[in-house]
Design an enzyme around this catalytic site. Structure first.
Site, short mmCIF file in Angstrom:
data_model
loop_
_atom_site.label_atom_id
_atom_site.label_comp_id
_atom_site.label_asym_id
_atom_site.label_seq_id
_atom_site.Cartn_x
_atom_site.Cartn_y
_atom_site.Cartn_z
N SER A 405 -10.30 -27.83 -34.00
CA SER A 405 -9.74 -26.78 -33.11
C SER A 405 -8.35 -26.39 -33.85
O SER A 405 -7.81 -25.52 -33.53
CB SER A 405 -9.67 -27.36 -32.05
OG SER A 405 -8.51 -28.58 -31.74
N HIS A 426 -15.53 -23.09 -34.31
CA HIS A 426 -14.84 -23.67 -33.33
C HIS A 426 -15.21 -23.17 -31.99
O HIS A 426 -14.97 -22.24 -31.43
CB HIS A 426 -13.38 -23.18 -33.40
CG HIS A 426 -12.39 -23.81 -32.40
ND1 HIS A 426 -11.54 -23.07 -31.73
CD2 HIS A 426 -12.49 -24.86 -31.52
CE1 HIS A 426 -10.71 -23.91 -31.02
NE2 HIS A 426 -11.57 -25.04 -30.88
N GLU A 438 -15.00 -19.31 -32.35
CA GLU A 438 -14.25 -18.81 -33.50
C GLU A 438 -14.92 -19.00 -34.73
O GLU A 438 -15.11 -20.38 -34.87
CB GLU A 438 -12.56 -19.42 -33.37
CG GLU A 438 -11.73 -18.91 -32.25
CD GLU A 438 -10.50 -19.24 -32.29
OE1 GLU A 438 -10.44 -20.65 -32.32
OE2 GLU A 438 -9.30 -18.65 -32.46
N ASN A 476 -5.74 -21.04 -30.15
CA ASN A 476 -4.89 -21.85 -29.81
C ASN A 476 -3.52 -21.77 -30.23
O ASN A 476 -2.41 -22.26 -29.84
CB ASN A 476 -5.50 -23.23 -30.43
CG ASN A 476 -6.49 -23.74 -29.45
OD1 ASN A 476 -6.51 -23.35 -28.09
ND2 ASN A 476 -7.19 -24.71 -29.84
#
Ligand code: T1G
Length: 698
Positions: A405, A426, A438, A476
């Site tokens: 991540s 991801h 992702e 993130n």
């Protein structure tokens, strides 16, 4: 150029065939063709008219691309009224998805037949509007008010068998729309069936519309189209048809002029555009039949579940037979959910768990996999070991993917002899439920491996977004910034509970602190420790109150306490009384005198920080386009869909005012509020994020 509506006379039956791929949207040419075709049928002395769609579907609605343009006659409501008023018997034969204006048009014909696989619906509220071509007046007359309210306020698709029970469809026949349509018309003519204008049917019985309105408004969490649609249906029970139509038109235009309609249309087109990257045009994908998953924890089991449900065979590699069995248990548990929801039947469940899934504890089992994805512990050394082994075992051309991540995919690729085959995939937990994927493209990842990643995403019915390599990729990285902004507001005087309430009123399903409790406070704790170990910029504001919460063993829902106390259950969460004293002590330790925050300022700062970081992510090329960021936040972070995403929201708010706020806050904290160069550039040039989306599409 073929006519948008083909015309044919077969005996005394005129046939109007929609020929406007890909979905027979009711654009201007189609509307003109329908009226001309009807008039021609009447001139030709036909007794009946059959209307159906060529290609994949009956009309799938108005042409959304025409929204916002000057209306061109005939409008769809007029076309529907013209069809209904025809002296001829007009019949629809439906297949595919008769949606929105498509179903409204069908309701203006006198009889409706469909193939068994056909679906119907009025999904306009999902676009921020409401059925604007008579649907709110005709559907209640045909199906009753309760069913009409259900279909119109949810926008859900209804299968042909349910539609038949509701009276929306008169007959279901297998076969080609034209064939079954012609046979039905002949039956109707033989039976001397009368025309059945729905508008002449009696007004349906009312219900407690105020109660329905309140319930629908609450469920909409700030989106107003479903509740507004309730009032349009109410008009069908209180006004004569023509006045009901006028009321519908008035409410339709009200919604047409809202930012929510702009946000939802942006989301509609962006979720389709995000997977279409010019660089992938014509790029071959690699074979994708058998995949390997390494690590059967929550993430790995979720990924394996998604792959199995999409028809892929999966080899689950774990470190021991017991761990592999435990992984299988998690996968079976996930599939039980799909079984319960009717997505699969018992036989399919058995096939997936007993045949499509195989367990292994030796890397050799992955030698024939087309793609392997690891979901092992988030630690670089562990990942490198995995990729070293994959490099030795996997066949040439296999795609080697990491589910990390935030770790550097370039560094992972560098331990293999085939960095071109390495990519980041991801997933978001739970991986078989969350739509976002992702696709992290490292420096040496080859285009066909990127294309294969997108092909896997499409197969798993994900919304795939291309991301470059940086700490946190797109989602993130932006999350880290707006969470930090929230922490700063707490240090300066706001409470986690006020912040959560303000953002939930903005439209998030959960505020950031409730989300942190759900995900687990230990995750944020680990990120803070990692970033401190890597060396925090001395200008960055830091605090330890959240660490103390973790050190006291409060990790959120999973320990029963975090920012909230879950003793009475997740839905009945109440503030954890330990939290505010920890925050007060932190402020005292830092010599901060707390100040008041209004909810407006909380939202403004929180959103501005999100937009500013997003602008950096686009400016650095980590995200290809602004819409890629919008789709990431919509499908991975609970951003309210009716706002279109943070950068659509920013465009609607006005970039220059946002930049002015950011610059004023940068005077107090130049490090955190460093304006994004792209934002400054757009404001200087009088452009906005949507301009960048359009440039990328051209
Ligand atoms: N208008 C214009 N383009 C449309 C469209 C529409 N209604 N529907 C789909 N497209 C495009 C889409 O952008 C994509 O384009 C291609 O068609 C294939 O779509 C008065 C005002 C029908 C279930 O809300 O739900 O009627 O990317 O990839 O997965 O009351 O499309 O190829 O360039 O989604 O097979 C109401 C919206 C309109 C239906 C097919 N109707 N569409 O799904 O293909 S408002 C809707 C869908 C209205 C009236 C009001 C789906 C689909 P491109 P796709 P799919």
């Amino acid at each position: 150029m073929t006519d948008a509506i083909g015309y044919e006379l077969d005996g005394d039956i005129a046939i109007l065939k929609a020929q406007n791929p890909p979905v027979n949207a009711l654009g201007h040419a189609v509307r003109v063709g329908l009226v001309n075709g009807l008039e021609r049928a009447e001139r030709d002395g036909a007794k009946a008219v059959l209307i159906y769609g060529d290609g994949s579907t009956y009309f799938a609605g108005a042409d959304i691309r025409e929204f916002g343009q000057a209306p061109r006659e005939p409008g769809l409501p007029e076309v529907c009224d013209r069809i209904e008023a025809s002296p001829l018997l007009v019949v629809s034969a439906m297949h595919g998805t008769a949606l929105g204006g498509g179903l409204e048009l069908a309701l203006s014909t006198h009889y409706r037949i469909a193939v068994p696989s056909a679906k119907v619906g009025l999904p306009e509220v999902l676009l921020g509007i409401l059925p604007g071509a008579g649907g709110t007046q005709r559907l209640p007359r045909v199906a009753g008010v309760e069913a009409a309210l259900d279909l119109i306020t949810t926008g859900r698709h209804v299968r042909a068998d349910e539609a038949m029970k509701l009276g929306i469809i008169d007959r279901i026949e297998a076969g080609e729309p034209r064939e079954i349509g012609m046979a039905y018309v002949r039956d109707l003519l033989d039976a001397n069936a009368p025309r059945r204008p729905v508008s002449e049917m009696p007004s349906p019985e009312p219900v407690d519309f105020d109660a329905v309105y309140d319930a629908v408004l609450k469920k909409g969490r700030g989106q107003i189209s479903p509740a507004t649609a309730v009032r349009a249906v109410q008009a069908a029970t209180e006004l004569p048809f023509e006045q009901g139509i006028a009321r519908e038109r008035e409410l339709f235009m009200e919604l047409m002029n809202t930012d929510q309609r702009l946000g939802l249309i942006h989301a509609f087109f962006s979720e389709r555009a995000v997977g279409k990257l010019p660089e992938l045009k014509g790029v071959e994908t690699r074979p994708l039949n058998a995949i390997g998953v390494i690590g059967g924890g929550t993430m790995g089991a979720g990924i394996a579940t998604a792959a199995l449900l999409s028809g892929l065979s999966v080899t689950m590699l774990e470190m021991s037979p017991e761990a592999a069995e435990a992984a299988k248990g998690r996968i079976s548990g996930n599939l039980q959910g799909a079984l319960k929801r009717g997505k699969i039947n018992r036989e399919k469940f058995e096939t997936l768990t007993e045949k499509a899934l195989s367990l292994a504890t030796d890397y050799a089992a992955l030698k024939d996999a087309d793609l392997v994805i690891e979901a092992v512990f988030e630690e670089m050394e562990v990942k490198k070991k995995v990729f070293t082994q994959l490099d030795a075992v996997c066949k040439p051309g296999a795609v080697l993917a990491t589910n990390t991540s935030y770790l550097d995919v370039n560094e992972i690729a560098a331990v293999t002899s085939r960095p071109a085959d390495v990519i980041g995939l991801h997933f978001f937990s739970p991986a078989h439920v969350m739509k976002l994927l992702e696709i992290v493209v490292a420096d040496k990842t080859s285009p066909d491996v990127v294309a294969t990643g997108f092909a896997l995403g499409k197969r798993l019915r994900k919304i795939s977004v291309r991301a470059g390599v940086c700490d946190g990729f797109i989602g993130n990285r932006i999350l880290s910034t707006y969470r930090t902004c929230a922490d700063h507001m707490i240090l300066d005087g706001a409470s986690p509970y006020q912040i959560d309430a303000a953002l939930e009123a903005f439209g998030f399903a959960m505020g950031p602190f409730a989300v942190a409790d759900l995900a687990g406070l230990d995750i944020g704790y680990a990120v803070r420790k990692r970033k401190r170990a890597e060396g925090l910029d001395p200008r960055a504001r830091d605090s330890s109150y959240a660490d103390k919460l973790c050190e006291d063993g409060h990790f959120g829902q999973k320990t029963g306490k975090g920012y909230y106390d879950y003793g009475a259950g997740p839905k009945a969460r109440v503030p954890n009384p330990d939290v505010l004293p920890l925050i007060a002590a932190e402020r005292a330790a830092q010599g901060i005198t707390p100040r008041e925050f209004s909810d407006e300022e909380i939202v403004r700062r929180y959103m501005a920080s999100m937009v500013n970081e997003a602008a950096k992510v686009v400016g650095e090329g980590i995200a290809r386009r602004p819409l890629d960021v919008d789709m990431t936040l919509l499908f991975g972070y609970g951003f309210p869909r009716y706002r279109g995403g943070p950068l659509k929201w920013a465009d609607l708010e006005g970039l220059s005012d946002l930049l002015a706020d950011i610059r004023s806050w940068a005077e107090e904290d130049p490090y955190f509020w460093q304006p994004a160069p792209l934002l400054e550039e757009l404001v200087a040039e009088g452009r906005n994020f949507d301009d960048l989306n359009k440039e990328a599409a051209s």
